[in-house]
Structures are given as C-alpha cells and as structure tokens.
Design an enzyme around this catalytic site. Sequence first.
Site, short mmCIF file in Angstrom:
data_model
loop_
_atom_site.label_atom_id
_atom_site.label_comp_id
_atom_site.label_asym_id
_atom_site.label_seq_id
_atom_site.Cartn_x
_atom_site.Cartn_y
_atom_site.Cartn_z
N HIS A 122 -12.06 15.54 46.18
CA HIS A 122 -11.36 16.65 46.93
C HIS A 122 -11.89 17.28 47.65
CE1 HIS A 122 -7.61 14.21 45.57
NE2 HIS A 122 -8.25 14.89 43.97
N HIS A 173 -13.80 11.37 40.29
CA HIS A 173 -13.42 11.45 41.92
C HIS A 173 -12.84 12.65 42.68
CE1 HIS A 173 -8.89 11.72 41.46
NE2 HIS A 173 -8.52 12.73 41.93
N ASP A 176 -17.29 25.40 43.57
CA ASP A 176 -17.62 24.53 44.38
C ASP A 176 -18.93 23.61 43.90
OD1 ASP A 176 -17.36 23.91 46.99
OD2 ASP A 176 -19.72 25.18 47.34
N HIS A 177 -18.45 22.14 43.69
CA HIS A 177 -19.46 20.75 44.09
C HIS A 177 -19.75 21.01 42.61
CE1 HIS A 177 -20.58 21.21 47.99
NE2 HIS A 177 -20.62 20.31 48.24
N CYS A 193 -5.42 8.84 39.92
CA CYS A 193 -5.89 9.16 39.54
C CYS A 193 -6.80 9.51 38.55
CB CYS A 193 -4.76 11.17 40.05
SG CYS A 193 -4.56 10.86 41.78
N GLU A 219 -4.79 19.71 48.00
CA GLU A 219 -5.61 19.06 47.09
C GLU A 219 -5.37 18.34 48.21
OE1 GLU A 219 -5.83 17.75 43.13
OE2 GLU A 219 -4.32 16.42 43.94
N HIS A 255 -12.46 15.40 39.90
CA HIS A 255 -11.81 15.64 38.72
C HIS A 255 -11.39 14.77 37.71
CE1 HIS A 255 -7.71 16.08 40.97
NE2 HIS A 255 -8.53 15.36 41.10
NI NI Z 1 -7.36 13.89 42.30
#
Ligand code: NI
Length: 136
Positions: A42, A40, A80-81, A34, A125, A15
């Site tokens: 998580h 990037h 997911d992914h 961010c 997160e 995200h």
């Molecule tokens: Ni983040």
Amino acid sequence: MKATVCRKTHFNAAHRLYNPTWQDAKNEEVFGVCSRPNYHGHNYDLVVKVTGEINPETGYVMDMKNLKTIIENSVLKKFDHYNLNVDVEEFKNQIPTAENIAATIWKILKEKINPDFDLTVVLYETERNFVEFSGE
Ligand code: NI
C-alpha cells in the site's frame, strides 16, 4: 488559545492480514485477498495532528520542523519500504491492519511529543479507507 497543527507524509509498505491461530480457510473468509501468503503493498498516507496551546512567544503550538523530524526518524525510518509483518517488531504478534498500524504509530509518537499536547494519527490505506486513532 488552542490550535491543531497537522503534518502529512507518506510511506510505502507491504503487509498481509493473517491470524496465525486460524486455519487458512478462515483467514481467507475474513481477510479475503488481503490474506494472500505472498503479501501486497500500500501507499500509506499519514496525517499527524498535534493540538495544544499556542505559545505566545513563538506563535507556534510546536515547530513543524521538529514534528517533521520526529515523524521521519521514529516512524518513516521504521516503516517505509519494509514488509510490516516480517520487518517491523511491533507486528510480529499483531495483525498489521490500518487500525493496528495507526495505533502503533500513535504509541511511538506519543513518547516523542510534549505530553501536554493531544495527538491524533490518521492513516490512509487507500484514498477512500482511513483510520483515526487518538489514544486508548
Ligand atoms: Ni492490504
């Protein structure tokens, strides 16, 4: 007699925190690293809690196999992914913060789970940062 059943799962996603109505400088000031343009990732941990009466016939609040399947089909398959900003419809016009992701997951699951039950979504997160959402 009420109990809360909890299912823990996880997903990986990318995200970027970015408000398109702001200049880049303000995004950087508010969101820091961010807001970097190339995203990037998580490793999100997700805990779904369902509270309701224990059914005297089964001894269950709800069958955990069903809860597992609902989470897999309606949340993990979608998140997911993926890149949340780019790939997930709900974040086209919503910043994918942990708060908004938790609320979005709650709304998706609320429609799939017996309305008599109380639903809470906890989204980690990082190991130390997590958000809890239980409805508006
Ligand atoms: Ni983040």
